[in-house]
Structures are given as C-alpha cells and as structure tokens.
Design a protein around this motif. Sequence first.
Motif, short mmCIF file in Angstrom:
data_model
loop_
_atom_site.label_atom_id
_atom_site.label_comp_id
_atom_site.label_asym_id
_atom_site.label_seq_id
_atom_site.Cartn_x
_atom_site.Cartn_y
_atom_site.Cartn_z
N LYS A 17 12.31 -24.98 39.53
CA LYS A 17 12.05 -23.99 38.48
C LYS A 17 10.89 -24.46 37.60
CE LYS A 17 15.85 -21.81 39.72
NZ LYS A 17 15.84 -20.50 40.40
N ASN A 18 10.10 -23.51 37.12
CA ASN A 18 8.95 -23.82 36.26
C ASN A 18 8.03 -24.86 36.91
OD1 ASN A 18 9.90 -22.11 34.13
ND2 ASN A 18 11.35 -23.71 33.57
N LEU A 19 7.77 -24.68 38.18
CA LEU A 19 6.95 -25.64 38.92
C LEU A 19 5.58 -25.82 38.28
CD1 LEU A 19 6.36 -27.43 41.40
CD2 LEU A 19 5.66 -25.35 42.62
N MET A 20 4.99 -24.74 37.78
CA MET A 20 3.64 -24.83 37.22
C MET A 20 3.60 -25.73 35.98
SD MET A 20 0.87 -23.77 38.41
CE MET A 20 -0.62 -24.62 37.90
N MET A 21 4.70 -25.81 35.27
CA MET A 21 4.74 -26.70 34.10
C MET A 21 4.60 -28.16 34.55
SD MET A 21 7.79 -27.19 31.28
CE MET A 21 8.89 -27.93 32.51
N TYR A 22 5.31 -28.53 35.62
CA TYR A 22 5.24 -29.90 36.12
C TYR A 22 3.85 -30.18 36.71
CZ TYR A 22 10.30 -29.67 35.63
OH TYR A 22 11.58 -29.52 35.12
N GLY A 75 -12.12 -28.53 30.66
CA GLY A 75 -10.92 -29.05 31.30
C GLY A 75 -9.66 -28.49 30.67
N ALA A 76 -9.65 -28.42 29.35
CA ALA A 76 -8.50 -27.86 28.64
C ALA A 76 -8.32 -26.39 28.96
CB ALA A 76 -8.67 -28.06 27.13
N ILE A 77 -9.42 -25.65 29.06
CA ILE A 77 -9.36 -24.23 29.40
C ILE A 77 -8.78 -24.05 30.80
CG2 ILE A 77 -10.74 -22.18 29.93
CD1 ILE A 77 -12.56 -22.91 27.64
N MET A 78 -9.23 -24.88 31.75
CA MET A 78 -8.75 -24.78 33.12
C MET A 78 -7.25 -25.08 33.19
SD MET A 78 -11.14 -23.66 34.98
CE MET A 78 -10.40 -23.92 36.58
N LEU A 79 -6.80 -26.08 32.46
CA LEU A 79 -5.37 -26.41 32.46
C LEU A 79 -4.55 -25.26 31.88
CD1 LEU A 79 -5.42 -30.14 31.27
CD2 LEU A 79 -4.86 -29.29 33.55
N TYR A 80 -5.04 -24.68 30.81
CA TYR A 80 -4.35 -23.54 30.20
C TYR A 80 -4.32 -22.36 31.16
CZ TYR A 80 -3.44 -19.68 26.97
OH TYR A 80 -2.92 -18.56 26.36
N LEU A 81 -5.44 -22.11 31.84
CA LEU A 81 -5.53 -21.00 32.78
C LEU A 81 -4.60 -21.21 33.97
CD1 LEU A 81 -7.00 -18.34 33.45
CD2 LEU A 81 -8.69 -19.69 34.69
N TYR A 82 -4.61 -22.42 34.54
CA TYR A 82 -3.72 -22.73 35.66
C TYR A 82 -2.27 -22.47 35.28
CZ TYR A 82 -7.38 -25.11 38.39
OH TYR A 82 -8.50 -25.40 39.12
N TYR A 83 -1.89 -22.96 34.11
CA TYR A 83 -0.49 -22.83 33.69
C TYR A 83 -0.09 -21.37 33.56
CZ TYR A 83 3.73 -22.95 30.90
OH TYR A 83 5.00 -22.74 30.45
N ASN A 84 -0.92 -20.57 32.90
CA ASN A 84 -0.59 -19.17 32.68
C ASN A 84 -0.56 -18.37 33.98
OD1 ASN A 84 -0.36 -18.19 29.66
ND2 ASN A 84 -1.85 -19.83 29.68
N LEU A 85 -1.54 -18.59 34.84
CA LEU A 85 -1.59 -17.86 36.11
C LEU A 85 -0.38 -18.23 36.97
CD1 LEU A 85 -5.37 -18.10 37.11
CD2 LEU A 85 -4.19 -16.25 35.92
#
Length: 273
Positions: A17-22, A75-85
């Motif tokens: 569950k919540n794999l993208m968070m990890y 880098g911070a933007i990409m991490l935020y984008l990855y997490y949300n998507l």
Amino acid sequence: MGFLEKLERKIGRYAIKNLMMYLTVLYSIGFAISLINIEIYYNYLSLDIPKILSGQVWRILTWTLYAPDQSIFFGAIMLYLYYNLGSNLERVWGSFRFNLYMFMGYFLLIVGAFVLYAIYGDLVSYYPLTPDSLNMSIFLAFAVTYPEMSFYVYFVLPIKAKYLAFVYLLIEVYSFIIGGVITKASIGLSLLNFVIFYLLTRNWYRISPKNVARQVKFKKAAKIRPAGESIHKCAVCGRTEKDDDTLEFRFCSKCKGNLEYCSDHLYTHIHVE
C-alpha cells in the motif's frame, strides 16, 4: 473474469500500500547521495552486472536509488511530481495493479541488463541501466488515465496531459534513435513495460467480435421498435426501464438468445441453454 482479476484475487493482499510514498523516500535518499557525490551511486549502488555476479547482490535493489537531476530545485519538483502522479495512479488502478506496473518495469530492466552484459560484456559496467525512463513512464501512464488533466508548464502555461505525453513520446523516440545501446535498452524496455501493462488491463470484451455483433443486433432492433415501446426488458421479472428509470440492464453471455436481465437478476437467474 480476466487474468489480472484472477491474479489479484490470489496475491492482491500482498501488494504494498502507498508504494509511491516508499519509492519517493528511496528517490530522496538517492537524490541526497547525488548531491554529496554522484560517484557513490556508480561505485557502490548501480546495476553493475559484473559486480553483482561477484557477490555485490545488494545492487539488484539499490540501483533504484538513481536520481536523474542534481539541481536541488528541479530535483525537488521531480520528486513531488513523481509522488503525486504515482499516488493518483494507485488510487485509480488499485495497489495491486500499480505494484505490478512498477515491479514489472524494474524486472524487465534487470533482465535487460543481464542480457546486455551477455552480449556486450563490461560495457554495461561503464554505462549501467537506470530507472530514469521507467520513472518518466509513470507520467505516460497518468496521461492515458487522465488525458484531459492540465499541467502548468513553468507554472504559467496550461497544457493537457495527453499533449504533454505526445511531446514526451517524441523526445523518447528521438533519444532512442540517436542514443547508444544502453539508452535504447532503457527507453525500449520502459515503453515495453507500459505497452504490456496496457494490453493486460484493457477491456478486450468491449471490442470482441461477439460483443460487437451483439451491439449491431441491438441497434437494428432499436430502429424497428414501435414508438413508445420499452428498450430493455428483464427476462425474469419482466420489468423495463419504464417501470423504474434507475434499473440497469445487461445481456448474459452464457444464455442462448441474447436474453437481457435487470441488475437484480443478472447474477441469480438460471442460464438458458
């Protein structure tokens, strides 16, 4: 019931569950390492097949820490984008299917790295495969799921996801054409993962010859139906949409004669042979 539905019933409870968070936490660790010294990644963590075969098996997992950008801001933007998507995809697809998409992508890249090593030898040690293209394919999957969603490029210009996905594909195809064998493998395997997942999850019944023929027959029957006559009628209870406009009707694929049933009797009726 399709193959994925059967598989999900058997092993779906094991999905993370919540794999993208990890994954975002792992990417953040990799990003921090890249800020200190990117060589740490290549010397100790990358998907270096000769070193894996010599005993450094942790690399099969740690290569996913790759950080594509060493700029703190981007880098911070990409991490935020990855997490949300990724989080939105998991919310729509379910944890099992999102797990399958990501882990199947990692597996294909690992297998590809071993195949490249078998063909090209130590070349893959100098240019190891990274999950960069796989991470970007998350956006491609998101664009297919939410094609009308708008993204604000440079925080100003709104562009729909489907158009950004088209631009992304053009860039990937161009990179594939001009890139070396490692680039070709990384892009090709990541896109192959997307295609395989799309084919596995597509609703093929909707375009099956049997269903298409059923739709054609229904449309012909609707054209010759007298004015005022009901369109749907349950073969068990006889109710129509005129009796209750909230009723839903479906054909049963196991019954002979294209019989239609209301939602109350679709799964409880006796099949007509």
